[in-house]
Design a protein around this motif. Structure first.
Motif, PDB file in Angstrom:
ATOM      1  N   ILE A  27       8.232  66.771  15.434  1.00  0.00           N
ATOM      2  CA  ILE A  27       8.669  67.730  14.423  1.00  0.00           C
ATOM      3  C   ILE A  27       9.769  67.163  13.538  1.00  0.00           C
ATOM      4  O   ILE A  27       9.834  67.432  12.339  1.00  0.00           O
ATOM      5  CB  ILE A  27       9.139  69.048  15.086  1.00  0.00           C
ATOM      6  N   TYR A  28      10.659  66.343  14.120  1.00  0.00           N
ATOM      7  CA  TYR A  28      11.760  65.780  13.329  1.00  0.00           C
ATOM      8  C   TYR A  28      11.240  64.812  12.260  1.00  0.00           C
ATOM      9  O   TYR A  28      11.708  64.816  11.123  1.00  0.00           O
ATOM     10  CB  TYR A  28      12.758  65.074  14.253  1.00  0.00           C
TER      11      TYR A  28
ATOM     12  N   GLN B 276       9.534  66.905   9.486  1.00  0.00           N
ATOM     13  CA  GLN B 276      10.471  67.562   8.569  1.00  0.00           C
ATOM     14  C   GLN B 276      11.215  66.553   7.699  1.00  0.00           C
ATOM     15  O   GLN B 276      11.492  66.818   6.525  1.00  0.00           O
ATOM     16  CB  GLN B 276      11.462  68.412   9.366  1.00  0.00           C
TER      17      GLN B 276
ATOM     18  N   THR C 237      14.758  63.020  19.335  1.00  0.00           N
ATOM     19  CA  THR C 237      14.397  62.764  17.938  1.00  0.00           C
ATOM     20  C   THR C 237      13.293  61.720  17.830  1.00  0.00           C
ATOM     21  O   THR C 237      12.429  61.800  16.946  1.00  0.00           O
ATOM     22  CB  THR C 237      15.644  62.308  17.146  1.00  0.00           C
TER      23      THR C 237
ATOM     24  N   ASN D 171       9.869  63.705  19.725  1.00  0.00           N
ATOM     25  CA  ASN D 171       9.373  65.000  19.256  1.00  0.00           C
ATOM     26  C   ASN D 171       8.959  64.855  17.794  1.00  0.00           C
ATOM     27  O   ASN D 171       9.809  64.648  16.921  1.00  0.00           O
ATOM     28  CB  ASN D 171      10.458  66.062  19.402  1.00  0.00           C
TER      29      ASN D 171
ATOM     30  N   ILE E  66      19.295  66.178  14.529  1.00  0.00           N
ATOM     31  CA  ILE E  66      20.142  66.823  15.530  1.00  0.00           C
ATOM     32  C   ILE E  66      21.603  66.521  15.213  1.00  0.00           C
ATOM     33  O   ILE E  66      21.933  65.387  14.841  1.00  0.00           O
ATOM     34  CB  ILE E  66      19.790  66.316  16.943  1.00  0.00           C
TER      35      ILE E  66
ATOM     36  N   LYS F  12      19.949  69.696   9.705  1.00  0.00           N
ATOM     37  CA  LYS F  12      19.570  70.468  10.897  1.00  0.00           C
ATOM     38  C   LYS F  12      18.820  71.733  10.506  1.00  0.00           C
ATOM     39  O   LYS F  12      17.802  72.089  11.127  1.00  0.00           O
ATOM     40  CB  LYS F  12      20.821  70.824  11.696  1.00  0.00           C
ATOM     41  N   GLU F  13      19.308  72.424   9.468  1.00  0.00           N
ATOM     42  CA  GLU F  13      18.677  73.654   9.002  1.00  0.00           C
ATOM     43  C   GLU F  13      17.222  73.415   8.606  1.00  0.00           C
ATOM     44  O   GLU F  13      16.346  74.253   8.872  1.00  0.00           O
ATOM     45  CB  GLU F  13      19.456  74.206   7.805  1.00  0.00           C
ATOM     46  N   LEU F  14      16.945  72.265   8.004  1.00  0.00           N
ATOM     47  CA  LEU F  14      15.581  71.932   7.571  1.00  0.00           C
ATOM     48  C   LEU F  14      14.783  71.219   8.659  1.00  0.00           C
ATOM     49  O   LEU F  14      13.633  70.837   8.429  1.00  0.00           O
ATOM     50  CB  LEU F  14      15.635  71.080   6.297  1.00  0.00           C
ATOM     51  N   GLY F  15      15.377  71.026   9.836  1.00  0.00           N
ATOM     52  CA  GLY F  15      14.638  70.528  10.988  1.00  0.00           C
ATOM     53  C   GLY F  15      14.426  69.038  11.066  1.00  0.00           C
ATOM     54  O   GLY F  15      13.558  68.573  11.816  1.00  0.00           O
ATOM     55  N   ALA F  16      15.227  68.244  10.320  1.00  0.00           N
ATOM     56  CA  ALA F  16      14.997  66.796  10.271  1.00  0.00           C
ATOM     57  C   ALA F  16      15.969  66.011  11.132  1.00  0.00           C
ATOM     58  O   ALA F  16      15.992  64.776  11.055  1.00  0.00           O
ATOM     59  CB  ALA F  16      15.068  66.303   8.828  1.00  0.00           C
TER      60      ALA F  16
ATOM     61  N   PRO G  69      14.094  60.428  10.676  1.00  0.00           N
ATOM     62  CA  PRO G  69      14.904  61.535  11.200  1.00  0.00           C
ATOM     63  C   PRO G  69      16.266  61.045  11.680  1.00  0.00           C
ATOM     64  O   PRO G  69      16.465  59.841  11.892  1.00  0.00           O
ATOM     65  CB  PRO G  69      14.066  62.073  12.364  1.00  0.00           C
TER      66      PRO G  69
END
Length: 400
Positions: free
Chosen positions: A368-369, A372, A363, A366, A344, A338-342, A320
């Motif tokens: 989620i990064y 994604q 990053t 969390n 900041i 950022k749009e795909l969530g990978a 990420p």
């Protein structure tokens, strides 16, 4: 076996992605002549291609006014850099080198814009365009971006373009077509998933994923230190053009000096860090140049300027990103990540040590990064890579 001319803009983010493709074409029996600058000779020769070089000032994209990247507010600014900067420096040198040579097809870099089509027209051969960023879905429009002095830019572009067309006796395209992807085949080094609006691109666009090839001339790095110190590693690199900001490096020191992480900072081959060497924290390893593909396989977060090549390599290895875009296509690339969530995105103009620290820690911790980044990385790996690209080129252009 076909004879292939390869001409790529002499910049890390454009040469490096081409190396895997050229390696595969040579393996398939093509006779490849790669025209570039002396700085890249050794890594190009590793592909098996023949190398022809021309003079081009080292670090030119950092200090020459016409070539130096800007925070482009209008497509004409980018087109001015290509038409008045890149084409006049590259095309005469390439034509001089290949004056007595013949080729069956051309592979050129999209950053050359109209320059690639000039070469194809002059040589009377078909062409392949390699795209090291996202493919353009529509031609540049005067309505895009902020209102600036477009008339002055337009006149400078067209005056230079008319001069070039007259000199080389080639057709003059409309300004909207000067950066269009008009080759018979366009190789895009990303995936359909990562490419915005991919469904709007015609079938001459081939998405092949990140171009990853080990660097045989990569400098040694003490990876054992990363295992001995901390469990997490942050890698920081602002690319090879925008890496001379010592104040940013001091910001990184302040943000991460007290954190339980390893930090690897690539400061740049042409950056003098003598004045800040005494400030380097104990958990930092600072090198002028780091083999990025190798270090990314050890990194947990990548702090980057969001150049497409750097972003693609990071996501290929599921890393990420914390992105500080500065110029060219970087804001667009960062926005897509950022749009795909990978990752900041941070604003370079309003950045302090606390914001940088918080973004990196978020990053890192969390999940989620990472998840994604893995999704995008999976799409890049499954796109087919350089073998897929080379096979497609051979099917369309190779001589029987």
């Amino acid at each position: 076996m076909a004879r292939v001319l390869v001409v790529i803009t002499p910049a890390e983010g454009h040469v490096n992605p081409s190396l895997g493709l050229i390696t595969e074409l040579v393996k398939l029996g093509e006779d490849v002549v790669y025209v570039c600058v002396e700085e890249y000779r050794s890594r190009i020769e590793q592909t098996g291609a023949k190398v022809m070089t021309y003079p081009f000032a080292e670090d030119a994209f950092s200090h020459e006014p016409t070539l130096k990247p800007l925070a482009y507010r209008h497509p004409y600014q980018f087109l001015h850099m290509v038409t008045c900067g890149i084409i006049p420096r590259m095309i005469p040198e390439v034509l001089r080198l290949i004056e007595h040579e013949t080729f069956d097809y051309l592979i050129y870099d999209s950053l050359m814009g109209w320059g690639g089509q000039i070469l194809a027209e002059k040589l009377g051969i078909p062409s392949v365009c390699t795209i090291a960023s996202f493919a353009s879905v529509e031609p540049a429009s005067i309505e895009n971006g902020e209102v600036i002095n477009t008339r002055e830019l337009y006149e400078a572009i067209m005056n230079k373009a008319k001069e070039i067309a007259t000199t080389y006796k080639v057709s003059l395209p409309a300004v909207e077509e000067m950066m269009a992807h008009n080759a018979q085949l366009n190789i895009v080094y990303t995936s359909r998933y990562f490419q915005p609006r991919a469904e709007e691109l015609h079938d001459r666009f081939l998405f092949t994923g990140s171009s990853i090839i080990p660097r045989e001339d990569a400098p040694e790095f003490p990876f054992y230190l990363l295992r001995e110190r901390h469990t997490k590693t942050v890698y920081i690199s602002m690319g090879t053009i925008l890496n001379k900001n010592l104040e940013f490096y001091k910001l990184c020191f302040d943000a991460l000096k007290d954190q339980p992480v390893n930090v690897v900072l690539s400061s740049g081959k042409y950056t003098d860090i003598t004045s800040i060497e005494g400030m380097i924290p104990d958990n930092f390893i600072v090198r002028p140049y780091v083999a990025q593909i190798e270090i990314l396989q050890h990194a947990d977060v990548f702090v980057t300027h969001a150049g497409m090549n750097s972003v693609s390599e990071a996501l290929y290895f599921d890393v990420p990103l914390v992105m500080i875009p500065m110029t060219s296509d970087q804001p667009f690339v960062a926005g897509r990540v950022k749009e795909l969530g990978a990752g900041i995105v941070l604003d370079q103009h309003h950045l302090n040590a606390i914001q940088l620290q918080e973004a990196i820690m978020e990053t890192l911790h969390n999940p989620i990064y990472k998840e994604q980044a893995h999704l995008i990385g999976k799409s890049l790996k499954e796109a087919g890579g350089c073998t897929f690209a080379a096979t497609a080129i051979m099917q369309q252009f190779a001589k029987v």
